[in-house]
Scaffold this motif. Structure first.
Motif, PDB file in Angstrom:
ATOM      1  N   LEU A 118       7.383 -17.456   7.992  1.00 36.19           N
ATOM      2  CA  LEU A 118       6.030 -17.201   8.486  1.00 36.19           C
ATOM      3  C   LEU A 118       5.009 -17.710   7.486  1.00 36.19           C
ATOM      4  O   LEU A 118       5.171 -17.524   6.275  1.00 36.19           O
ATOM      5  CB  LEU A 118       5.792 -15.696   8.696  1.00 36.19           C
ATOM      6  N   ALA A 119       3.949 -18.331   7.997  1.00 33.41           N
ATOM      7  CA  ALA A 119       2.823 -18.716   7.161  1.00 33.41           C
ATOM      8  C   ALA A 119       2.011 -17.474   6.817  1.00 33.41           C
ATOM      9  O   ALA A 119       2.012 -16.493   7.574  1.00 33.41           O
ATOM     10  CB  ALA A 119       1.951 -19.741   7.895  1.00 33.41           C
ATOM     11  N   TYR A 158      -7.030 -17.232  12.122  1.00 33.89           N
ATOM     12  CA  TYR A 158      -7.320 -18.666  12.194  1.00 33.89           C
ATOM     13  C   TYR A 158      -8.366 -19.094  11.161  1.00 33.89           C
ATOM     14  O   TYR A 158      -8.304 -20.205  10.627  1.00 33.89           O
ATOM     15  CB  TYR A 158      -7.767 -19.050  13.598  1.00 33.89           C
ATOM     16  N   ILE A 159      -9.309 -18.206  10.874  1.00 41.55           N
ATOM     17  CA  ILE A 159     -10.276 -18.532   9.816  1.00 41.55           C
ATOM     18  C   ILE A 159      -9.555 -18.660   8.473  1.00 41.55           C
ATOM     19  O   ILE A 159      -9.795 -19.600   7.700  1.00 41.55           O
ATOM     20  CB  ILE A 159     -11.376 -17.449   9.738  1.00 41.55           C
ATOM     21  N   THR A 219      -9.042 -21.952   5.926  1.00 40.82           N
ATOM     22  CA  THR A 219      -9.777 -21.867   4.661  1.00 40.82           C
ATOM     23  C   THR A 219      -8.844 -21.474   3.515  1.00 40.82           C
ATOM     24  O   THR A 219      -8.303 -22.323   2.824  1.00 40.82           O
ATOM     25  CB  THR A 219     -10.933 -20.856   4.784  1.00 40.82           C
ATOM     26  N   VAL A 220      -8.680 -20.187   3.313  1.00 42.87           N
ATOM     27  CA  VAL A 220      -7.922 -19.665   2.166  1.00 42.87           C
ATOM     28  C   VAL A 220      -6.490 -20.169   2.141  1.00 42.87           C
ATOM     29  O   VAL A 220      -5.961 -20.554   1.083  1.00 42.87           O
ATOM     30  CB  VAL A 220      -7.946 -18.120   2.166  1.00 42.87           C
ATOM     31  N   VAL A 229      -2.062 -12.262   0.385  1.00 43.79           N
ATOM     32  CA  VAL A 229      -1.927 -11.796   1.771  1.00 43.79           C
ATOM     33  C   VAL A 229      -2.532 -10.412   1.925  1.00 43.79           C
ATOM     34  O   VAL A 229      -3.283 -10.143   2.874  1.00 43.79           O
ATOM     35  CB  VAL A 229      -0.440 -11.791   2.193  1.00 43.79           C
ATOM     36  N   ILE A 230      -2.219  -9.523   0.988  1.00 46.38           N
ATOM     37  CA  ILE A 230      -2.750  -8.157   1.048  1.00 46.38           C
ATOM     38  C   ILE A 230      -4.267  -8.173   0.886  1.00 46.38           C
ATOM     39  O   ILE A 230      -4.994  -7.470   1.598  1.00 46.38           O
ATOM     40  CB  ILE A 230      -2.094  -7.286  -0.035  1.00 46.38           C
ATOM     41  N   ALA A 231      -4.767  -8.980  -0.058  1.00 47.10           N
ATOM     42  CA  ALA A 231      -6.206  -9.075  -0.278  1.00 47.10           C
ATOM     43  C   ALA A 231      -6.916  -9.620   0.956  1.00 47.10           C
ATOM     44  O   ALA A 231      -7.978  -9.115   1.357  1.00 47.10           O
ATOM     45  CB  ALA A 231      -6.492  -9.961  -1.498  1.00 47.10           C
ATOM     46  N   ALA A 232      -6.337 -10.644   1.574  1.00 46.37           N
ATOM     47  CA  ALA A 232      -6.940 -11.232   2.775  1.00 46.37           C
ATOM     48  C   ALA A 232      -6.952 -10.227   3.925  1.00 46.37           C
ATOM     49  O   ALA A 232      -7.928 -10.154   4.689  1.00 46.37           O
ATOM     50  CB  ALA A 232      -6.181 -12.492   3.178  1.00 46.37           C
ATOM     51  N   THR A 233      -5.875  -9.462   4.051  1.00 41.22           N
ATOM     52  CA  THR A 233      -5.808  -8.423   5.091  1.00 41.22           C
ATOM     53  C   THR A 233      -6.909  -7.389   4.877  1.00 41.22           C
ATOM     54  O   THR A 233      -7.607  -6.998   5.820  1.00 41.22           O
ATOM     55  CB  THR A 233      -4.438  -7.727   5.071  1.00 41.22           C
TER      56      THR A 233
END
Length: 282
Positions: free
Chosen positions: A79-80, A125-126, A130-131, A262-266
């Motif tokens: 998974l991405a 999708y953003i 981006t990140v 991943v956690i920070a983005a969530t």
């Protein structure tokens, strides 16, 4: 103290007792869905090229241990990161049965799932563009994954009863603790601690959601049904509430540098999404 316990204990017991029949019905339905979708992780890994929309759809499925399964897929390279974030954002853990059992309307539950799905897709999708634009899934090997302690090998009755009993115990403990706090320090003080009517309430609830425990979804659902937190705060808290998925991500030391973004983005997406929902809906 004893006087408060004497008042709160039977109140919490009978409140929870009234929810048991509905919990049985809800978990019977979830068992049916769960066993019709036992290949969801495999399908998700094969459909990874479709990205966050697949993750959001899969995360919306009320399937036991799925956030942990998705984390294992990510750790294995299937998974991405943006897709995993979408899974986390769409996951609601025990919120649906708890809200229905606690008196929330079907419309509120449906709205919750729709809003969380939208946040998961748009946010995913953003982030993908981006990140995480340079991060992709890339493993072609075979995958063996456990869905967790879902009881899929047991009989339907045992599975449904097991989930109902566990949720009932969680609900009783959380409700008893909440009632003790409310009776001990007063409703106005509790509302103040939860930043009621504050634009920062989604931020606080998103922090609570990061705690890897099913009790958090129970707590947030109870606070919403009781009118202590807003709908936007509920969305933010449940969007970060990926349960044991975080534990799976952080389990291996060498993979933590991939897990933390991943956690920070969530967290950031959940706070922004929950705050916007609070401003638009309440």
């Amino acid at each position: 103290m004893l006087e408060i316990i004497h008042h709160v204990l039977p109140e919490a017991f009978f409140d929870v007792l009234k929810t048991v029949p509905l919990l049985l019905v809800v978990y019977a339905l979830l068992y049916y869905i769960e066993n019709r979708l036992t290949n969801t992780p495999e399908l998700l890994s094969r459909a990874a090229q479709f990205g966050p929309v697949v993750g959001a759809l899969a995360g919306s499925i009320p399937q036991c241990g799925f956030s942990a399964a998705a984390s294992a897929l990510f750790s294995a390279g299937f998974l991405a990161p943006a897709t995993l974030v979408a899974v986390f954002l769409a996951t609601s853990d025990e919120a649906v049965p708890i809200m229905l059992a606690g008196g929330a309307s079907v419309q509120q539950v449906v709205l919750l799932l729709v809003v969380k799905f939208a946040i998961a897709v748009i946010g995913g999708y953003i982030l993908r563009c981006t990140v995480f634009r340079r991060h992709k899934a890339g493993t072609d090997g075979p995958l063996e994954i456990e869905m967790g302690d879902c009881g899929c090998e047991t009989s339907p009755v045992a599975n449904i009863l097991s989930h109902t009993i566990k949720t009932t115990i969680f609900l009783f403990v959380v409700l008893f603790a909440l009632n003790m706090v409310v009776h001990g320090i007063g409703e106005e003080r509790v509302a103040s601690l939860m930043l009621t009517n504050s634009i920062f309430q989604p931020l606080l609830c998103a922090v609570l959601g990061l705690i890897p425990s099913c009790a958090m979804s129970v707590l947030l659902s109870e606070l919403f049904v009781g009118g202590t937190i807003s709908f936007g705060a509920l969305v933010a808290g449940l969007s970060t509430g990926a349960g044991f998925g975080y534990i799976v991500l952080l389990e291996e030391k060498e993979g933590r540098h991939r897990a933390l973004p991943v956690i920070a983005a969530t967290f950031v997406t959940a706070v922004i999404g929950g705050t916007l929902v609070q401003l638009l809906i309440g």
